[in-house]
Design a protein around this motif. Structure first.
Motif, short mmCIF file in Angstrom:
data_model
loop_
_atom_site.label_atom_id
_atom_site.label_comp_id
_atom_site.label_asym_id
_atom_site.label_seq_id
_atom_site.Cartn_x
_atom_site.Cartn_y
_atom_site.Cartn_z
N ALA A 7 0.83 -1.20 0.00
CA ALA A 7 0.00 0.00 0.00
C ALA A 7 0.86 1.25 0.00
N GLN A 8 1.95 1.23 0.77
CA GLN A 8 2.84 2.38 0.80
C GLN A 8 3.49 2.63 -0.56
N GLN A 9 3.90 1.54 -1.23
CA GLN A 9 4.53 1.72 -2.53
C GLN A 9 3.53 2.14 -3.58
N ALA A 10 2.33 1.55 -3.57
CA ALA A 10 1.30 1.96 -4.52
C ALA A 10 0.94 3.42 -4.32
N THR B 90 -1.59 8.22 5.27
CA THR B 90 -2.21 6.98 5.72
C THR B 90 -3.60 6.80 5.14
N SER B 91 -4.33 7.90 4.97
CA SER B 91 -5.69 7.79 4.44
C SER B 91 -5.70 7.20 3.04
N THR B 92 -4.79 7.67 2.20
CA THR B 92 -4.71 7.13 0.84
C THR B 92 -4.32 5.66 0.87
N GLN B 93 -3.39 5.31 1.75
CA GLN B 93 -2.96 3.91 1.85
C GLN B 93 -4.09 3.01 2.33
N VAL B 94 -4.92 3.52 3.22
CA VAL B 94 -6.07 2.76 3.69
C VAL B 94 -7.05 2.52 2.54
N ILE B 95 -7.25 3.55 1.72
CA ILE B 95 -8.15 3.40 0.57
C ILE B 95 -7.60 2.36 -0.41
N VAL B 96 -6.28 2.36 -0.60
CA VAL B 96 -5.65 1.37 -1.49
C VAL B 96 -5.87 -0.04 -0.95
N ILE B 97 -5.68 -0.22 0.35
CA ILE B 97 -5.88 -1.55 0.95
C ILE B 97 -7.32 -2.00 0.80
N ILE B 98 -8.26 -1.10 1.02
CA ILE B 98 -9.68 -1.46 0.89
C ILE B 98 -10.00 -1.86 -0.55
N ALA B 99 -9.51 -1.08 -1.51
CA ALA B 99 -9.81 -1.36 -2.92
C ALA B 99 -9.22 -2.69 -3.36
N VAL B 100 -7.97 -2.92 -2.99
CA VAL B 100 -7.33 -4.15 -3.43
C VAL B 100 -7.90 -5.36 -2.69
N THR B 101 -8.26 -5.21 -1.43
CA THR B 101 -8.88 -6.30 -0.70
C THR B 101 -10.21 -6.69 -1.35
N ALA B 102 -10.94 -5.69 -1.85
CA ALA B 102 -12.20 -5.97 -2.54
C ALA B 102 -11.96 -6.83 -3.77
N VAL B 103 -10.89 -6.52 -4.52
CA VAL B 103 -10.55 -7.32 -5.70
C VAL B 103 -10.12 -8.72 -5.26
N ALA B 104 -9.36 -8.79 -4.16
CA ALA B 104 -8.90 -10.09 -3.67
C ALA B 104 -10.08 -10.98 -3.28
N LEU B 105 -11.15 -10.38 -2.78
CA LEU B 105 -12.31 -11.17 -2.38
C LEU B 105 -12.89 -11.96 -3.55
N VAL B 106 -12.85 -11.35 -4.74
CA VAL B 106 -13.36 -12.04 -5.93
C VAL B 106 -12.49 -13.26 -6.23
N SER B 107 -11.17 -13.07 -6.17
CA SER B 107 -10.25 -14.17 -6.45
C SER B 107 -10.39 -15.26 -5.39
N VAL B 108 -10.54 -14.85 -4.13
CA VAL B 108 -10.72 -15.83 -3.05
C VAL B 108 -11.98 -16.65 -3.28
N TRP B 109 -13.03 -16.00 -3.72
CA TRP B 109 -14.30 -16.69 -3.96
C TRP B 109 -14.15 -17.74 -5.06
N ARG B 110 -13.32 -17.45 -6.06
CA ARG B 110 -13.15 -18.37 -7.19
C ARG B 110 -12.25 -19.55 -6.83
N ALA C 71 2.40 -4.04 -8.56
CA ALA C 71 2.40 -4.09 -7.10
C ALA C 71 1.02 -4.45 -6.58
N LEU C 72 -0.02 -3.88 -7.20
CA LEU C 72 -1.38 -4.16 -6.75
C LEU C 72 -1.78 -5.61 -7.00
N VAL C 73 -1.35 -6.16 -8.14
CA VAL C 73 -1.69 -7.56 -8.42
C VAL C 73 -0.92 -8.50 -7.49
N PHE C 74 0.35 -8.17 -7.21
CA PHE C 74 1.08 -8.93 -6.19
C PHE C 74 0.33 -8.86 -4.86
#
Length: 542
Positions: free
Chosen positions: A252-255, A269-289, A457-460
């Motif tokens: 998140a820091q690097q993104a 920190t606020s921007t990094q939190v938003i990045v974590i939330i957004a990427v976690t949402a994408v990860a949820l789709v992959s986890v579901w699959r 970085a986000l896909v990693f």
């Protein structure tokens, strides 16, 4: 292997002298609210403790920050020798397995065949086991070690007045790269080998559940189904959660830094939190699959993008400098691996305490996650093939990447130190998350390549999150590989929340504290694993 009644063959009686069929019933779990397959008490204790930790860190953020910093300081200054001895032992153990007669034993038995091709297998190792570290540390470490931490006391080529000292360049450059390779090479991957081998051997060959506790059957026997086993699995859950949270926080820091570099978004920190939330949402789709529908596809896509990105940097930059970076770093790493492994009598505390001790704690903390993931995709490999490939293939991938990126970054910095963004971000005003973008600034198509770096970085980030969620889900479900999907979603969400509260509660020091706090006790667990692996191998047909 156990027969249909859960009994082991007579020749295995010395190591596994009791019937575990009844005990195994105790971890079947029950379906609770929201369709969770609750493995009492591992799921309940782990989930409630994680939620309490998140709430307390948010409520007492300032106090949490001080506590996190104290944990890091203690672990890296007082226990540096301990971490180095333990990880050295893992390397020796792996080498003994390779040359021993046990190397012919297959994970899954004599008739087992690999489920994945070498390409798919290496791709999943590449994405899940290396991840964000390539992008975050690929430029940072070689430059930093060359000029600041100075492994083995090697003098810096940049003097106090900022002037270049030509006679120091060759040696400092080589040891800076070798110091980086040391943190990402055989030692770290030996940690993963121990964990993955224990899980694969006791699950595929002994018929026990796919859980950390199973590796302790030779010592605990039926007690692995009781509180001793529960505590081992609970510790593995938190080790995994905090190891992942560190990687997610760094990602998140690097993104965030990249988005600021390219698009001018604020770094906070606020921007990094938003990045974590957004990427976690994408990860949820992959986890579901699941593994094949999500993790495998993302891993292979990520590998292709990473290879193309690497080739562009190599060809667009000073290619010879990049190739020499890999070669000089590799040769020096081989020459200096024993001095770099020495836990006592060192004069390079900034390198050993500030970097090596933390890294070994981080690798150990990641071991349940990556080790379980590697074991899950490695059935059918012989132990010799497994150990050699897991030790060497990812290490060489990392050496090539970091050698080229580090070599090119160092070449550009020394060519024009007064105007080098790499020097600015790594040496003058330490901003580690920007180091990669400082190097890309000196290459063509900076805006495009920086954007690709952010996406990579986000896909990693996503592959680490969803792989980790599957692993934690498996542990808390009592070793079931296909636990309910809502449970996977729950753990993916918890991972993101822990990363967020650690960033809020102290940033990098908090991330490091989570790793070291869980790495200390789990290192003891892994040392005992080496004994149980050896005991189990003695009962395997060859």
């Amino acid at each position: 292997m156990a027969d249909a009644n859960g009994q082991l063959p007579p020749e295995n009686d010395d190591a596994f002298d009791t019937d575990y069929d009844i005990g195994q019933d105790n971890i079947e779990g029950s379906f609770g609210p929201f369709g969770f397959d609750i493995h009492n008490p591992v799921f309940v204790v782990s989930s409630l403790t994680a939620v309490v930790f998140i709430l307390l860190t948010l409520i007492f953020a300032d106090t949490a920050g001080m506590v996190f910093q104290a944990v890091v300081t203690f672990a890296t200054t007082q226990l540096d020798w301990y971490f180095m001895i333990v990880v050295n032992f893992f390397v020796i153990f792996c080498l003994v397995l390779v040359v021993s007669p046990y190397g012919k034993i297959k994970l899954g038995g004599t008739e087992a065949t690999p489920e994945y091709s070498y390409l798919s297998w290496f791709a999943m190792l590449f994405a899940a086991g290396i991840g964000i570290g390539l992008l975050f540390f690929g430029v940072l470490e070689p430059v930093y070690h060359m000029n600041v931490s100075q492994p083995l006391g090697t003098p810096s080529p940049i003097g106090p007045d900022g002037q270049i000292i030509p006679e120091n360049i060759a040696e400092a450059r080589a040891i800076g790269l070798a110091g980086t390779f040391f943190h990402w090479g055989l030692h770290g991957w030996a940690v993963y080998v121990v964990m993955a081998l224990a899980l694969g051997l006791f699950t595929y060959n002994k018929g026990l559940p796919f859980s950390i506790r199973s590796a302790f059957y030779p010592i605990l026997g039926e007690r692995i189904w009781g509180w001793p086993g529960h505590l081992i699995d609970i510790l593995a859950v938190f080790s995994t959660l905090f190891g992942l949270a560190t990687s997610l926080g760094l990602g998140a820091q690097q993104a965030n830094a990249g988005l600021n570099f390219v698009f001018g978004l604020p770094v906070n920190t606020s921007t990094q939190v938003i990045v974590i939330i957004a990427v976690t949402a994408v990860a949820l789709v992959s986890v579901w699959r699941g593994l094949d529908g999500g993790v495998k596809i993302l891993s292979e896509i990520n590998m292709i993008v990473a290879v193309l990105f690497f080739l562009f940097v190599l060809l667009a930059g000073p290619t010879i400098a990049g190739l020499l970076g890999f070669w000089d770093g590799l040769v020096t790493y081989v020459q200096k691996i024993i001095p770099l492994s020495q836990p006592f009598g060192r004069s390079d505390d900034a390198y050993r305490d500030g970097w090596t001790a933390f890294y070994w704690a981080w690798w150990i903390s990641w071991a349940p996650f990556v080790g379980m993931f590697i074991a899950r995709v490695s059935r059918g490999r012989s132990i010799r093939e497994f150990v050699i490939c897991v030790l060497l293939i990812p290490s060489l991938m990392i050496f090539v990447w970091m050698g080229v990126f580090g070599g090119i970054a160092i070449e550009g910095m020394l060519a024009d130190p007064d105007n080098s963004l790499v020097k600015e971000y790594v040496i003058d005003n330490y901003s580690p998350e920007l180091s990669l973008f400082g190097m890309l600034n000196e290459l063509p198509l900076t805006g495009i390549t920086s954007t690709i770096a952010i996406v990579l970085a986000l896909v990693f980030f996503v592959t680490s999150s969803d792989s980790g969620s599957l692993v934690v889900d498996t542990i808390t479900a009592g070793g079931k590989i296909d636990a309910p999907k809502p449970q996977r979603i729950f753990w993916a969400t918890i991972e993101g929340l822990i990363a967020i509260v650690l960033l809020i509660g102290g940033g990098l020091s908090a991330l490091q504290a989570g790793v070291t706090a869980t790495g200390i006790p789990f290192s003891v667990v892994m040392v005992v694993m080496c004994y149980t692996i050896w005991k189990a191998l003695q009962t395997e047909p060859r």
